[in-house]
Every structure is written in structure tokens, then in C-alpha cells.
Write a protein that holds these residues in place. Sequence first.
Motif, PDB file in Angstrom:
ATOM      1  N   ILE A  48      -6.396  -4.860   9.070  1.00  0.00           N
ATOM      2  CA  ILE A  48      -5.731  -5.890   9.616  1.00  0.00           C
ATOM      3  C   ILE A  48      -4.339  -5.886   9.269  1.00  0.00           C
ATOM      4  N   SER A  49      -3.727  -5.411   8.271  1.00  0.00           N
ATOM      5  CA  SER A  49      -2.617  -5.482   7.622  1.00  0.00           C
ATOM      6  C   SER A  49      -1.997  -4.314   6.644  1.00  0.00           C
ATOM      7  N   CYS A  50      -0.883  -3.952   6.616  1.00  0.00           N
ATOM      8  CA  CYS A  50      -0.369  -2.676   5.813  1.00  0.00           C
ATOM      9  C   CYS A  50       1.004  -3.199   5.230  1.00  0.00           C
ATOM     10  N   ILE A  51       1.343  -2.855   4.067  1.00  0.00           N
ATOM     11  CA  ILE A  51       2.891  -2.721   3.717  1.00  0.00           C
ATOM     12  C   ILE A  51       3.231  -1.543   2.778  1.00  0.00           C
ATOM     13  N   THR A  52       4.473  -1.104   3.400  1.00  0.00           N
ATOM     14  CA  THR A  52       4.712   0.331   2.405  1.00  0.00           C
ATOM     15  C   THR A  52       5.448  -0.134   1.226  1.00  0.00           C
ATOM     16  N   ASN A  53       5.172  -0.215   0.195  1.00  0.00           N
ATOM     17  CA  ASN A  53       5.747  -0.721  -1.121  1.00  0.00           C
ATOM     18  C   ASN A  53       7.247  -0.183  -1.277  1.00  0.00           C
ATOM     19  N   ARG A  54       7.783   0.830  -0.717  1.00  0.00           N
ATOM     20  CA  ARG A  54       9.022   1.283  -1.063  1.00  0.00           C
ATOM     21  C   ARG A  54      10.172   0.577  -0.332  1.00  0.00           C
ATOM     22  N   ASP A  55       9.708   0.269   0.926  1.00  0.00           N
ATOM     23  CA  ASP A  55      10.867  -0.456   1.672  1.00  0.00           C
ATOM     24  C   ASP A  55      10.129  -1.590   2.532  1.00  0.00           C
ATOM     25  N   ASP A  56       9.039  -2.162   2.140  1.00  0.00           N
ATOM     26  CA  ASP A  56       8.452  -3.454   2.460  1.00  0.00           C
ATOM     27  C   ASP A  56       8.276  -3.274   4.021  1.00  0.00           C
ATOM     28  N   ALA A  57       8.179  -2.404   4.765  1.00  0.00           N
ATOM     29  CA  ALA A  57       7.872  -2.287   6.141  1.00  0.00           C
ATOM     30  C   ALA A  57       6.374  -2.930   6.209  1.00  0.00           C
ATOM     31  N   THR A  58       6.225  -3.693   7.332  1.00  0.00           N
ATOM     32  CA  THR A  58       4.904  -4.346   7.573  1.00  0.00           C
ATOM     33  C   THR A  58       4.280  -4.111   8.902  1.00  0.00           C
ATOM     34  N   TYR A  59       2.921  -4.037   8.807  1.00  0.00           N
ATOM     35  CA  TYR A  59       2.185  -3.792  10.041  1.00  0.00           C
ATOM     36  C   TYR A  59       1.019  -4.930   9.994  1.00  0.00           C
ATOM     37  N   TYR A  60       0.750  -5.133  11.275  1.00  0.00           N
ATOM     38  CA  TYR A  60      -0.383  -6.173  11.429  1.00  0.00           C
ATOM     39  C   TYR A  60      -1.298  -5.790  12.641  1.00  0.00           C
ATOM     40  N   GLY A  61      -2.558  -6.093  12.443  1.00  0.00           N
ATOM     41  CA  GLY A  61      -3.367  -5.970  13.482  1.00  0.00           C
ATOM     42  C   GLY A  61      -3.376  -7.013  14.662  1.00  0.00           C
ATOM     43  N   ASP A  62      -3.637  -6.823  15.907  1.00  0.00           N
ATOM     44  CA  ASP A  62      -3.647  -7.747  16.868  1.00  0.00           C
ATOM     45  C   ASP A  62      -4.347  -9.076  16.421  1.00  0.00           C
ATOM     46  N   SER A  63      -5.666  -9.033  15.723  1.00  0.00           N
ATOM     47  CA  SER A  63      -6.323 -10.197  15.444  1.00  0.00           C
ATOM     48  C   SER A  63      -5.459 -11.114  14.548  1.00  0.00           C
TER      49      SER A  63
END
Length: 121
Positions: A48-63
Motif C-alpha cells: 500500500i505504501s513505500c518510502i525510500t529513506n535516503r531521499d524520502d520519495a513516497t509511493y502509494y497504492g490506489d486504494s
Amino acid sequence: EVQLVESGGGLVQAGGSLRLSCAASGFTFDDYAIAWFRQAPEKEREGISCITNRDDATYYGDSVKGRFTISSDNAKNTVYLQMNSLKPEDTAVYYCALVGGCTGAPGVYWWGQGTQVTVSS
């Protein structure tokens, strides 16, 4: 030894909020990403979600897009999942996972033990 410890789950009414925490140790935090997954009864585990710790890029699932926010406190090696406008269909066991990245098909290196979130209607 890698450890991922989730906390913050519980019972909440529909429309309410919860904040999950994932306290990480045993690896270099900035070198990896942390993802949140969930698994409802009789359903497949869903990223459902993800974050790359080095640059704080974030990602989310549609739900969950627009309702959930992932963030990271690198000083505390902790990732948070702020969940707002919760719905009964958000009911699941929520897991954080150590992953190689947030794009493509990164492998999961380690799982947390999970925390139950129950949303009542």
C-alpha cells in the motif's frame, strides 16, 4: 539482526484515524526503503505504501492514495503510516517490510510481525 517492530494498530470507527509506527534496527537505515503491506482475511497481501529513506520519495497504492501518508524520521530509524478517513475495508493486519526500493519489483528482505487494524462501520 534486523528488527522491524510495528505499533499503533487498534479499533477505530469509520472515518477515524490511526498512526502506525515501524521502528527499525539492525541495518543502515538510509540504504533501504520501508514498505507497508496489509492482509485482510482470505485476501492476498497488498502493498500500500513505500518510502525510500535516503531521499524520502513516497509511493502509494490506489486504494489508500489521498487518505494515507507515509513518512520517515531518520534520526529515530522509524517510519510512520498516518491513516485518515478509515473505511471498514481497511481492516487488515498491517506489516512493515524492509525492501530494496520502491519501484520495479524489489524483494522483501525482512518482515515485521504485523499489527491489527480494525475499522468498524
